[in-house]
Structures are given as C-alpha cells and as structure tokens.
Design a protein around this motif. Structure first.
Motif, PDB file in Angstrom:
ATOM      1  N   ASP A 101       1.386  -3.439  -1.364  1.00  0.00           N
ATOM      2  CA  ASP A 101       1.105  -2.652  -0.161  1.00  0.00           C
ATOM      3  C   ASP A 101       1.907  -3.171   1.033  1.00  0.00           C
ATOM      4  N   ASN A 102       2.036  -4.489   1.130  1.00  0.00           N
ATOM      5  CA  ASN A 102       2.828  -5.061   2.225  1.00  0.00           C
ATOM      6  C   ASN A 102       4.301  -4.646   2.104  1.00  0.00           C
ATOM      7  N   SER A 145       4.524  -0.918   3.028  1.00  0.00           N
ATOM      8  CA  SER A 145       4.439  -0.728   4.477  1.00  0.00           C
ATOM      9  C   SER A 145       5.757  -1.085   5.140  1.00  0.00           C
ATOM     10  N   LYS A 146       6.352  -2.192   4.705  1.00  0.00           N
ATOM     11  CA  LYS A 146       7.630  -2.622   5.269  1.00  0.00           C
ATOM     12  C   LYS A 146       8.723  -1.600   4.983  1.00  0.00           C
ATOM     13  N   LEU A 165       8.174   1.622   7.138  1.00  0.00           N
ATOM     14  CA  LEU A 165       8.570   1.381   8.526  1.00  0.00           C
ATOM     15  C   LEU A 165      10.088   1.358   8.659  1.00  0.00           C
ATOM     16  N   THR A 203       2.954   9.367   6.566  1.00  0.00           N
ATOM     17  CA  THR A 203       2.938   7.986   6.069  1.00  0.00           C
ATOM     18  C   THR A 203       1.919   7.138   6.821  1.00  0.00           C
ATOM     19  N   SER A 204       1.703   7.402   8.098  1.00  0.00           N
ATOM     20  CA  SER A 204       0.723   6.628   8.864  1.00  0.00           C
ATOM     21  C   SER A 204      -0.679   6.791   8.277  1.00  0.00           C
ATOM     22  N   LEU A 261      -0.850   4.853   4.887  1.00  0.00           N
ATOM     23  CA  LEU A 261      -1.005   3.412   5.083  1.00  0.00           C
ATOM     24  C   LEU A 261      -2.418   3.071   5.560  1.00  0.00           C
ATOM     25  N   ARG A 262      -2.963   3.898   6.425  1.00  0.00           N
ATOM     26  CA  ARG A 262      -4.328   3.684   6.910  1.00  0.00           C
ATOM     27  C   ARG A 262      -5.323   3.779   5.754  1.00  0.00           C
ATOM     28  N   ARG A 303      -4.668   3.309   2.512  1.00  0.00           N
ATOM     29  CA  ARG A 303      -4.457   2.183   1.601  1.00  0.00           C
ATOM     30  C   ARG A 303      -5.090   0.901   2.145  1.00  0.00           C
ATOM     31  N   ARG A 304      -5.042   0.709   3.456  1.00  0.00           N
ATOM     32  CA  ARG A 304      -5.704  -0.454   4.059  1.00  0.00           C
ATOM     33  C   ARG A 304      -7.209  -0.379   3.844  1.00  0.00           C
TER      34      ARG A 304
END
Length: 233
Positions: free
Chosen positions: A146-147, A150-151, A154, A180-181, A184-185, A187-188
């Motif tokens: 996930d990190n 996200s990278k 971005l 995508t925002s 990511l939200r 997935r967090r």
C-alpha cells in the motif's frame, strides 16, 4: 441529460453534498474549457498564419490530452514499481511456507525449554501460533504494498499534472469519490480494520472442534466504518 435522467430515477436521491459536488464539477469544466479557448487565442495571436497556429495547437492538444496522461503511469511504474498480482501471490505462498517453518521451530524451541523431546501442544495451540504469525506477516506485506502504491499514485499525479486534461480528470473523479484519493482513503481504512477483524477471528477460532453447522453469532464482530470525503475535503 445526465442530471435529468438521474432526477427522474426513483432509485437515486441526490443529497445536498451531491449538488455541491456537481456545482464544483461544472465550475471546473468551465475553467477547463476556458483554458483551451484562451490557449487557442494566444497561439493564434502569436502565429504568422492560421496553418502554423493549427499545427502548434494540434501538437499541444495531442501532448496534453493523449501523450502525457498515457505516458505518466509508465514512467511512474518504472521509477516506483509496485508488485503485480501474480508476484504478490507468489510472495504470499513463499511467506506462508516461511511462517509455518518458523512456527515449527518456535514450537520445538519451547518444547526443549520445557525439557521435552517432542512438543506437547494440541492442534489448536499449533494452529493458533502459526495463524497469529501469518496475520502479522500478511499485514506487514500488505502495508508495504500500500505504501508503494500510494507513492506511485502520487508520482503519477505529479508527472501528469502538467496536463490540464489530467488535472481536470483528477478534480472530477475526486469530487465524484471515484478517484485515486478515495481509493487510498478506503485502503487505509481497510488496513486499520484488518488487525481488529483478524484478532476477533483468532480469539474465537477453535481448531480442535469440527464445525457441524448452525448459526454463528457475530453481533460483537467489529465493523469497518467508512465515510466518503465531503466536498470541502
């Protein structure tokens, strides 16, 4: 036409937030159209003749609308790669084998500490041990992926943001909570929820008892609560 179809549909009810989002999308659309309109005026005013202006504007349009949005994900994938589904599947298989091996070694070590040649553990204790280790390792690997994702996302946004077409797409998709925002939200939220859910299952799992059917009470099971971002966000 789309708004008319949505308005007459009995299955869809637009809230106040939805109308604000639609208003923001309309404003973004007007800015997007105005940008290309003014760009056309600027190039036409600077060019020697209409054919030169047409060629320059066509090159700008192709670059901004086709080349940059298509090229940015490939460049970002090369700079900041994310494992594919096949690679992750293979990694999970290897990780599972490693976890089982380490669980066996720990069981044997505990047996030797107790002065036993063979481990005196029930099947339930053994399964609880390796499943607990697996959950920790799985969560760690998923968080790493996930990190990286996200990278990469971005980076894609940063590279493609020189294209007004891409920026417009990000604005509209984020306002519609399909971008995508929002992903990511979500997935967090899933990553925060997963440890609570797996602990709930592990605490209630009994591997020595064979399930024979019947209702399972999940009233106290932790629930994942997800709220879509408001228009202001």
């Amino acid at each position: 036409m789309g708004l008319i179809m949505v308005s007459i549909s009995p299955d869809i009810r637009l809230r106040g937030e939805d109308w604000w989002a639609l208003a923001a999308i309309l404003a973004a659309s007007l800015i997007y159209i105005a940008l290309f309109f003014n760009l056309g005026l600027f190039v036409s005013a600077r060019a020697r003749n209409s054919s030169n202006a047409l060629i320059v504007l066509l090159l700008i349009w192709i670059s901004a609308v086709i080349i940059i949005p298509k090229l940015a994900p490939y460049v970002a994938g090369y700079i900041s790669p994310v494992p594919s589904d096949k690679e992750m599947m293979m990694k999970h298989v290897t990780l599972m084998e490693d976890v089982i091996k380490r669980a066996q070694e720990e069981v044997m070590a505990e047996a030797r500490v107790r002065g036993q040649e063979n481990p005196n553990m029930s099947q339930n204790d053994w399964n609880t041990k390796w499943v607990s280790m697996w959950n920790e390792e799985f969560a760690r690997v998923e968080q790493e992926v996930d990190n990286k994702l996200s990278k990469q996302l971005l980076l894609v946004k940063a590279l493609s943001s020189i294209s007004p077409y891409s920026v417009f797409g990000y604005i509209v998709s984020d306002l519609a909570n399909t971008g995508t925002s929002s992903e990511l939200r979500l997935r967090r939220n899933v990553n925060e929820y997963r440890p609570r859910f797996t602990k709930y299952i592990d605490d209630r799992m009994d591997y020595d008892v064979q399930y024979t059917g019947g209702a399972v009470n999940t009233a106290d099971m932790p629930r994942m609560i997800y709220f879509t971002p408001r228009v202001g966000e």
